[in-house]
Write a protein that holds these residues in place. Structure first.
Motif, PDB file in Angstrom:
ATOM      1  N   UNK A  46       0.796  -1.234   0.000  1.00  0.00           N
ATOM      2  CA  UNK A  46       0.000   0.000   0.000  1.00  0.00           C
ATOM      3  C   UNK A  46       0.819   1.270   0.000  1.00  0.00           C
ATOM      4  N   UNK A  47       2.104   1.172  -0.319  1.00  0.00           N
ATOM      5  CA  UNK A  47       3.002   2.322  -0.271  1.00  0.00           C
ATOM      6  C   UNK A  47       2.578   3.417  -1.253  1.00  0.00           C
ATOM      7  N   UNK A  48       2.428   3.039  -2.519  1.00  0.00           N
ATOM      8  CA  UNK A  48       2.054   4.023  -3.531  1.00  0.00           C
ATOM      9  C   UNK A  48       0.642   4.535  -3.291  1.00  0.00           C
ATOM     10  N   UNK A  49      -0.246   3.669  -2.851  1.00  0.00           N
ATOM     11  CA  UNK A  49      -1.616   4.106  -2.554  1.00  0.00           C
ATOM     12  C   UNK A  49      -1.620   5.167  -1.464  1.00  0.00           C
ATOM     13  N   UNK A  50      -0.808   4.973  -0.425  1.00  0.00           N
ATOM     14  CA  UNK A  50      -0.712   5.972   0.630  1.00  0.00           C
ATOM     15  C   UNK A  50      -0.165   7.285   0.087  1.00  0.00           C
TER      16      UNK A  50
END
Length: 262
Positions: A46-50
């Motif tokens: 979820x890094x890019x989503x965050x």
């Protein structure tokens, strides 16, 4: 908790869902101002989503506040460096970097001396000045990545978001970029970046956000976040963090035979 003037971004109840699936669920998160914050974690954590949710690029529930309580609006007050930028652009490197100055131009859109100076400085900083007349589509992946960062630097915003900016960069340019980001933070800008390389994140970032399954597993200084138990939970692989005699972070991910089998 950080004082109000010490943080750049604050998120509360941040949630991203797609087709009934929860991609991101963050109860509370603060990222410090004038520091480098690195978002780390395994693929799909979820890094890019965050990062995109903080920037306002994806529909999200909850709230994100930017610089002392102001709402965070897409494209306002920060520069963005995404993945694979400029791959199909017919523009020259110089013109592409100059796009970073467009929000600052007046009614007639004519760049002045300050704009030209900012562009030239960004080209030199990211070592792409010699490519100024080359077409973006003709560059290597690493050259395009450095050019995309140069455009963000030329923009001169108080904050910069970067999504895996070290991808495609060779070893030298990875460290050149991270040193540049550290310098920008020292000069007063707030940097938020997604990184895969734990050593780069630990040795250059002031603040780490460790993600797992769309949630924040830990957030804080490298000393606070980087412990073997948390890394095992996040990466599902034994990772032993340590610091050498000069204080630099090192990571042993070799594990043992039984751990490999698990």
């Amino acid at each position: 908790m950080l004082e109000n003037n010490d943080w750049a971004f604050e998120a509360s109840g941040l949630a991203v869902k797609k087709r009934g699936r929860t991609l991101l669920s963050v109860d509370a998160l603060q990222l410090p101002a004038r520091k480098v914050s690195a978002i780390i974690g395994a693929n799909g954590a979820g890094k890019t989503t965050l990062l995109r949710a903080l920037a306002g690029f994806v529909p999200a529930g909850g709230a994100v506040r930017f610089f002392g309580g102001q709402p965070c609006a897409s494209g306002r007050g920060f520069a963005w460096v995404g993945q694979h930028e400029g791959a199909d652009s017919p523009m020259t490197v110089h013109d592409y970097v100059a796009l970073g100055r467009r929000p600052r131009l007046g009614w007639f859109g004519v760049p002045g001396g300050e704009d030209r100076q900012a562009v030239e400085h960004a080209l030199l900083t990211m070592e792409v000045a010699h490519l100024a007349d080359s077409r973006m589509a003709a560059l290597s992946g690493g050259e395009r990545q450095r050019t995309a960062v140069a455009r963000a630097l030329a923009q001169g915003t108080p904050a910069v978001f970067l999504d895996e900016p070290t991808n495609h960069l060779d070893l030298r340019h990875q460290h050149l970029l991270m040193r540049t980001l550290s310098r920008l933070a020292h000069e007063g800008r707030s940097i938020v970046t997604v990184l895969h390389d734990l050593a780069l994140a630990a040795n250059y970032a002031d603040h780490l956000v460790l993600m797992k399954d769309g949630e924040v597993l830990a957030s804080g200084s490298p000393e606070t976040v980087l412990c073997a138990g948390r890394l095992l939970a996040a990466y599902r692989w034994p990772i032993k963090p340590c610091r050498d005699a000069e204080g630099r972070w090192r990571f042993d991910a070799m594990g043992t035979a039984w751990q490999h089998a698990a």
